[in-house]
Design a protein around this motif. Structure first.
Motif, PDB file in Angstrom:
ATOM      1  N   VAL A 260       0.715  -1.305  -0.173  1.00  0.00           N
ATOM      2  CA  VAL A 260      -0.079   0.025  -0.037  1.00  0.00           C
ATOM      3  C   VAL A 260       0.824   1.181   0.189  1.00  0.00           C
ATOM      4  CG1 VAL A 260      -1.671   1.411   1.231  1.00  0.00           C
ATOM      5  CG2 VAL A 260      -1.938  -1.357   1.301  1.00  0.00           C
ATOM      6  N   LEU A 261       0.402   2.107  -0.798  1.00  0.00           N
ATOM      7  CA  LEU A 261       1.168   3.473  -0.525  1.00  0.00           C
ATOM      8  C   LEU A 261       0.363   4.623   0.371  1.00  0.00           C
ATOM      9  CD1 LEU A 261       1.904   4.142  -4.458  1.00  0.00           C
ATOM     10  CD2 LEU A 261       3.492   3.472  -2.419  1.00  0.00           C
ATOM     11  N   PHE A 262       1.067   5.036   1.224  1.00  0.00           N
ATOM     12  CA  PHE A 262       0.249   5.923   2.283  1.00  0.00           C
ATOM     13  C   PHE A 262       0.521   7.419   2.108  1.00  0.00           C
ATOM     14  CE2 PHE A 262       1.281   1.982   4.124  1.00  0.00           C
ATOM     15  CZ  PHE A 262       0.153   1.667   5.086  1.00  0.00           C
ATOM     16  N   ASP A 263      -0.655   8.258   2.220  1.00  0.00           N
ATOM     17  CA  ASP A 263      -0.694   9.509   2.030  1.00  0.00           C
ATOM     18  C   ASP A 263      -1.155  10.249   3.292  1.00  0.00           C
ATOM     19  OD1 ASP A 263      -0.868  12.260   1.264  1.00  0.00           O
ATOM     20  OD2 ASP A 263      -2.477  12.032  -0.182  1.00  0.00           O
ATOM     21  N   LEU A 264      -0.025  10.697   4.473  1.00  0.00           N
ATOM     22  CA  LEU A 264      -0.311  11.027   5.560  1.00  0.00           C
ATOM     23  C   LEU A 264      -0.503  12.549   5.788  1.00  0.00           C
ATOM     24  CD1 LEU A 264       2.135   8.893   7.770  1.00  0.00           C
ATOM     25  CD2 LEU A 264      -0.252   8.185   6.914  1.00  0.00           C
ATOM     26  N   VAL A 265      -1.715  12.918   6.422  1.00  0.00           N
ATOM     27  CA  VAL A 265      -1.751  14.156   6.879  1.00  0.00           C
ATOM     28  C   VAL A 265      -1.527  14.210   8.462  1.00  0.00           C
ATOM     29  CG1 VAL A 265      -3.523  15.863   7.323  1.00  0.00           C
ATOM     30  CG2 VAL A 265      -3.601  14.360   5.231  1.00  0.00           C
ATOM     31  N   LEU A 266      -0.633  15.217   8.759  1.00  0.00           N
ATOM     32  CA  LEU A 266      -0.230  15.448  10.094  1.00  0.00           C
ATOM     33  C   LEU A 266      -1.277  16.479  10.845  1.00  0.00           C
ATOM     34  CD1 LEU A 266       3.582  15.336  10.282  1.00  0.00           C
ATOM     35  CD2 LEU A 266       2.116  13.587  10.737  1.00  0.00           C
TER      36      LEU A 266
END
Length: 294
Positions: A117-123
């Motif tokens: 899986v590719l992750f697109d993280l929002v902090l």
């Protein structure tokens, strides 16, 4: 019916913040991406992307982009059961919100549990990360909120333990007569950003009142630790990050045996996604091994 080629272009622009980077990701020209987004805007009758550096989605653009991401997630899971579909499609990207301290202490290990899986993280702060779910901009979030967002499930993860720490020199300088409320009001503290309430929560827990004091603004988890080591101020550091410094005396706890446990919850969309279920299993397994179970 929505045109998913147009939606894919929009989602790529919102995700990468650039028409050029979106074009590289989609293997087309920037002009083609721009034309697709413009055509989608005309069909929707509203602006979907705020052109700038970076480009950002409007509320309507963010909703459509998240819809495209969800469709891509579900379509990727059809490949196993339908051999007629291309089996070498791109890895799916899942967008999630997580607080910086979780990312620095345990969440990367959870991500490693789902390698395809590719992750697109929002902090965002754990007190505010659920807002991203409410706006439909992410599929899951690590949050301090136990109450499930509409359309989501909520599961306890455990608590991330924080310790009020400072360097020995700082303690001698500002607390010669012990850590008392009057001294805390004068001693500089460290604050991550305007959403960070951990130091205030700890003073209320340890002393029964909120104690205001001068602050250094330090928007980095690791710089937060470095600033405490350097004697700039005292602050609430995640115990896993400072355990070694506490053991060897480079940092000391302001009030021994007075940690602050922040309960965390995993909230995720109820969409029937095997990928999201796999991520959830990895997150729960990692959290139960690494967080304080209360």
């Amino acid at each position: 019916m929505l045109d998913y080629a147009l939606l894919a272009a929009l989602a790529a622009v919102v995700r990468t913040g650039s028409f050029e980077r979106a074009a590289a990701q989609l293997h087309v020209t920037p002009s083609a991406v721009s034309q697709r987004v413009k055509l989608l805007e005309e069909r929707m009758g509203t602006i979907l992307v705020v052109r700038g550096s970076p480009c950002t989605g409007t509320p309507a653009g963010l909703r459509l982009s998240q819809h495209a991401e969800r469709v891509a997630l579900l379509e990727s899971e059809l490949r196993d059961g339908l051999p007629g579909l291309p089996q070498d499609g791109p890895a799916v990207t899942v967008r999630m919100a997580v607080n910086a301290d979780s990312l620095a202490t345990w969440f990367v290990a959870a991500m490693a549990g789902t390698p395809d899986v590719l992750f697109d993280l929002v902090l965002d702060d754990q007190e505010h990360s659920a807002d991203w779910l409410r706006r439909g901009e992410v599929l899951a979030a690590v949050t301090a909120s136990a109450q499930p967002v509409q359309g989501c499930d909520s599961t306890p993860l455990g608590a991330l333990r924080y310790v009020a720490t400072a360097s020995p020199d700082f303690l001698r300088r500002y607390f010669p007569d012990g850590v008392v409320a009057a001294a805390l009001a004068r001693a500089p503290r460290l604050t991550y950003n305007s959403k960070d309430r951990l130091q205030t929560q700890w003073t209320r827990q340890a002393f029964g009142v909120e104690i205001a004091s001068p602050t250094h603004w330090m928007p980095s988890t690791h710089a937060f630790v470095d600033a405490a080591l350097a004697g700039l101020g005292w602050g609430m550091n995640p115990e896993p990050l400072v355990a070694g410094a506490l053991r060897d005396g480079r940092l000391v706890a302001l009030v021994p045996d007075q940690p602050l446990d922040v309960p965390l919850f995993w909230q995720r969309s109820r969409i029937a996604s095997r990928t999201l279920a796999d991520i959830t299993r990895s997150v729960l397994t990692t959290a139960r091994a690494r967080l304080t179970q209360v």
